[in-house]
Motif scaffolding. Structure first.
Motif, short mmCIF file in Angstrom:
data_model
loop_
_atom_site.label_atom_id
_atom_site.label_comp_id
_atom_site.label_asym_id
_atom_site.label_seq_id
_atom_site.Cartn_x
_atom_site.Cartn_y
_atom_site.Cartn_z
N ILE A 1 0.85 -1.19 0.00
CA ILE A 1 0.00 0.00 0.00
C ILE A 1 0.89 1.24 0.00
O ILE A 1 1.79 1.37 0.84
CB ILE A 1 -0.92 0.03 1.23
CG1 ILE A 1 -1.82 -1.22 1.26
CG2 ILE A 1 -1.74 1.30 1.26
CD1 ILE A 1 -2.85 -1.25 0.19
N ASP A 2 0.66 2.13 -0.95
CA ASP A 2 1.33 3.42 -0.96
C ASP A 2 0.49 4.40 -0.15
O ASP A 2 -0.67 4.67 -0.50
CB ASP A 2 1.52 3.94 -2.39
CG ASP A 2 2.73 3.32 -3.06
OD1 ASP A 2 3.48 2.61 -2.36
OD2 ASP A 2 2.93 3.56 -4.27
N ARG A 3 1.09 4.91 0.91
CA ARG A 3 0.36 5.83 1.79
C ARG A 3 1.03 7.19 1.74
O ARG A 3 2.23 7.34 1.97
CB ARG A 3 0.39 5.30 3.23
CG ARG A 3 -0.32 6.19 4.24
CD ARG A 3 -0.10 5.65 5.64
NE ARG A 3 -0.68 4.33 5.79
CZ ARG A 3 -0.40 3.50 6.80
NH1 ARG A 3 0.50 3.85 7.71
NH2 ARG A 3 -0.98 2.32 6.88
N ARG B 1 -0.15 11.74 1.23
CA ARG B 1 -1.15 12.73 0.85
C ARG B 1 -0.93 13.18 -0.58
O ARG B 1 0.16 13.59 -0.96
CB ARG B 1 -1.09 13.93 1.80
CG ARG B 1 -2.15 15.00 1.50
CD ARG B 1 -2.32 15.92 2.68
NE ARG B 1 -1.16 16.72 2.95
CZ ARG B 1 -0.91 17.90 2.36
NH1 ARG B 1 -1.76 18.37 1.46
NH2 ARG B 1 0.18 18.58 2.66
N PRO C 1 5.13 8.44 -1.81
CA PRO C 1 4.40 7.82 -0.70
C PRO C 1 5.30 6.89 0.12
O PRO C 1 6.41 6.55 -0.29
CB PRO C 1 3.32 7.01 -1.42
CG PRO C 1 3.98 6.62 -2.72
CD PRO C 1 4.88 7.76 -3.09
N ALA D 1 -7.31 -0.42 0.62
CA ALA D 1 -6.98 1.00 0.75
C ALA D 1 -7.96 1.67 1.70
O ALA D 1 -9.17 1.58 1.53
CB ALA D 1 -7.01 1.68 -0.62
N ARG D 2 -7.42 2.33 2.70
CA ARG D 2 -8.26 2.96 3.72
C ARG D 2 -8.16 4.47 3.59
O ARG D 2 -7.26 5.10 4.12
CB ARG D 2 -7.81 2.51 5.11
CG ARG D 2 -7.87 1.00 5.30
CD ARG D 2 -7.11 0.54 6.53
NE ARG D 2 -7.09 -0.92 6.62
CZ ARG D 2 -6.35 -1.59 7.50
NH1 ARG D 2 -5.59 -0.94 8.37
NH2 ARG D 2 -6.36 -2.91 7.51
N ASP E 1 -5.82 8.70 0.94
CA ASP E 1 -4.37 8.80 0.95
C ASP E 1 -3.68 7.45 0.80
O ASP E 1 -2.46 7.36 0.95
CB ASP E 1 -3.90 9.46 2.25
CG ASP E 1 -4.34 10.90 2.36
OD1 ASP E 1 -4.65 11.49 1.31
OD2 ASP E 1 -4.40 11.44 3.48
N GLU E 2 -4.42 6.40 0.52
CA GLU E 2 -3.83 5.09 0.33
C GLU E 2 -4.28 4.51 -1.01
O GLU E 2 -5.41 4.74 -1.46
CB GLU E 2 -4.24 4.13 1.44
CG GLU E 2 -3.64 4.46 2.79
CD GLU E 2 -3.89 3.36 3.81
OE1 GLU E 2 -3.34 3.45 4.91
OE2 GLU E 2 -4.63 2.40 3.50
#
Length: 600
Positions: free
Chosen positions: A18-20, A22, A100, A169-170, A173-174
């Motif tokens: 997961i790319d987190r 903003r 990210p 994805a949550r 931003d993910e």
């Protein structure tokens, strides 16, 4: 009263990256645009945008953090302007750089067969196998098993990746950046077990839709002793995305490649330009041809380019076996070469597609694709081939999506399919370009639609194919005769050799019949024609892998042949002139003087 309802489900699990981080806001992009050409102070930007100074300062601070903005003096005060890096990011039409944080996460979800609802596995309290259900039934528990007819939820790579993205994805931003195919699992032998007590379903996931809730409620009130509940699948069905999507962009006529020599030179140039990644789909393979290209391939691998070779020949068992053997031979050559080993990968299973594709990335111009008729890894480059180089990122995204569809039959276990899905998503974020051309990728039955459109030509109808077979009349000859029925239209269909049940005597009959209807049907000699194309009037061409005169598109597998349609001023005139230079007999062809069939 207690009743147990068993709904069949798929259970999918895998480890994802997961790319987190903003994403850039509209305000930040506006601020960067505002200081691209000239330096401005915070006060200037606040006045121009009518935004509070605090927001301007926060936006500039973040832009400076990623080296997009630099400080410059202006009239004794501090001002800001886009850095060279920021200017290139804006003027190049590329999305702003995104940095990210990558985190790993294990994700598992279930998809129920009856309505297509899907849920995280943690929301489903009980999952039992058919064997365990039988054990409970023998213990006296009344179990009603749902049996689904009329299809089921799509389990394609794209469908499951969309489900995975929604669950994993949550928040905004993910986003899913990769799927570890080695960890992907799929089970289709389990049931979601729901206990209904006095009409109230226990254990039903909170996000269950109304269709599933209704199904459970209706199954619970069936007469005692009911063991099987047949239902018709009522969920969403997969649609084959064969609809043409046109992209407005600039197109250089030089990006239409014609001729074997041009294709060989372009392949070597593309191998030299590739930055990190290249994917080649060559319908047929030839180990000897591969050895002739070993030097530029080896040089690309030494630079760190990772190359995947796909092939699609499976016309018959003999063809598939021959190309499978060639794939094995190429893989052996790669293993024995220190430079290519670990960098060049050969997919051993056929994609089943006749398409000819090439996709690679460059450090400056983004991703570039080639679509056409050339079998890149089996061609002797001595025939008249046609291909189109595509540079617009939205068009290239459509090519990447086609590759995802070709290789994604193993679902989420296929790493290349996931890579192409992520690449497609990233490319579609690019700014839409402007230009006088409109370019679209052509798959499936769209080939037939375009050849029918070409039959409405007002002065030129020119179609070229490699083979002339049993589908020649409905594939292109009838359309050519319709075009020839209009006054002033020169209609020509070219081919190189008969195919299938047709022999030379049959092609002579077809040529004579076509001539009576005003169509010029001619066999090319030297150089041999392998390209598949259509050009009508002045501004429209299609370059593809489909032989209109010997094959038909498969509605169940629209990616079996892939082409590109380009509408651009003068492109058909340019193509016709270049073909006449290669095939001088084209210039000498005159429309038949017989009475033409009136256009319908």
């Amino acid at each position: 009263m207690t009743v147990v309802i068993a709904v069949p489900v798929f259970r999918v699990g895998c480890k994802v990256g997961i790319d987190r981080g903003r994403a850039w806001s509209v305000v930040e992009e506006v601020v960067l645009w505002g200081i691209t050409r000239q330096s401005k102070t915070v006060a200037d930007l606040s006045l121009e945008t009518n935004l509070p100074r605090q927001i301007i300062v926060a936006s500039i601070a973040r832009l400076m953090r990623f080296r997009l903005v630099e400080v410059t003096p202006k009239d004794g005060t501090v001002a800001f302007r886009a850095s060279d890096y920021g200017f290139k990011a804006v003027s190049g039409g590329h999305p702003l750089p995104y940095f990210p944080k990558r985190v790993a996460r294990r994700v598992s979800f279930v998809i129920e067969w009856a309505t297509g609802d899907f849920f995280p596995t943690r929301q489903v309290p009980r999952l039992l196998s058919a064997f365990r259900l039988d054990q409970e039934r023998q213990a006296g528990v009344e179990i009603r098993t749902v049996s689904v007819e009329g299809g089921g939820p799509s389990m394609s790579h794209q469908a499951n990746l969309n489900r995975l993205s929604e669950i994993a994805a949550r928040g905004w931003d993910e986003q899913v950046a990769l799927v570890d195919g080695r960890t992907a699992t799929l089970r289709d032998d389990e049931f979601m077990v729901l206990r209904v007590i006095d009409g109230e379903a226990q254990g039903l996931p909170q996000s269950a839709g109304p269709a599933l809730r209704k199904l459970v409620a209706e199954a619970a009130v069936l007469p005692p002793g009911t063991t099987l509940v047949p239902v018709i699948y009522s969920g969403p069905r997969e649609t084959l995305d064969s609809e043409v999507i046109g992209h407005t962009c600039e197109f250089d006529l030089k990006d239409v490649l014609i001729g074997g020599t041009a294709h060989k030179s372009s392949l070597e140039a593309m191998l030299a330009q590739a930055h990190r990644r290249m994917i080649i789909h060559s319908t047929f393979l030839d180990a000897k041809r591969f050895q002739l290209l070993a030097d530029p391939i080896r040089a690309a691998c030494v630079r760190g380019v990772r190359i995947d070779l796909l092939w699609g020949a499976e016309k018959d068992d003999e063809t598939e076996k021959r190309n499978s053997t060639a794939a094995s031979d190429i893989a052996r050559l790669v293993r024995e070469d220190p430079a290519m080993k670990g960098r060049f990968h050969v997919r051993m299973k056929s994609t089943g597609s006749h398409a000819k594709l090439l996709l690679y990335d460059t450090p400056e111009d983004g991703w570039i694709a080639a679509v056409g008729s050339c079998n890149w890894l089996s061609s002797p480059f001595q025939s008249v081939e046609l291909s189109v180089i595509l540079r617009d990122q939205h068009v290239v995204a459509d090519v990447a999506h086609c590759i995802q569809r070709l290789v994604g039959r193993r679902g989420l276990a296929d790493d290349m399919a996931t890579e192409m899905a992520v690449t497609t998503r990233d490319l579609r974020r690019h700014t839409t370009s402007q230009g006088r051309a409109k370019v679209s990728i052509v798959i499936g039955e769209t080939h037939d639609q375009l050849i029918r459109t070409a039959s409405g030509a007002s002065h030129r109808f020119l179609v070229g194919n490699h083979r002339l077979g049993s589908t020649a009349r409905p594939g292109a000859i009838m359309q050519g005769e319709i075009a020839a029925g209009r006054t002033g239209v020169k209609a020509v269909v070219l081919y190189n050799q008969p195919s299938g049940p047709l022999k030379n005597r049959h092609t002579h009959v077809l040529e004579e019949e076509a001539e009576k209807n005003g169509l010029i049907l001619r066999r090319t000699r030297k150089p041999p024609l392998h390209g598949k194309f259509a050009a009508w009037d002045a501004d429209d061409i299609v370059v593809t892998s489909l032989n209109w005169t010997s094959a038909a598109s498969d509605p169940e597998f629209p990616w079996g042949d892939i082409g590109v349609h380009i509408n651009s001023p003068g492109i058909a005139d340019d193509l016709a002139d270049r073909m006449e230079a290669i095939l001088p007999e084209l210039r000498e062809l005159k429309s038949p003087s017989s009475v033409k069939v009136p256009a319908p």
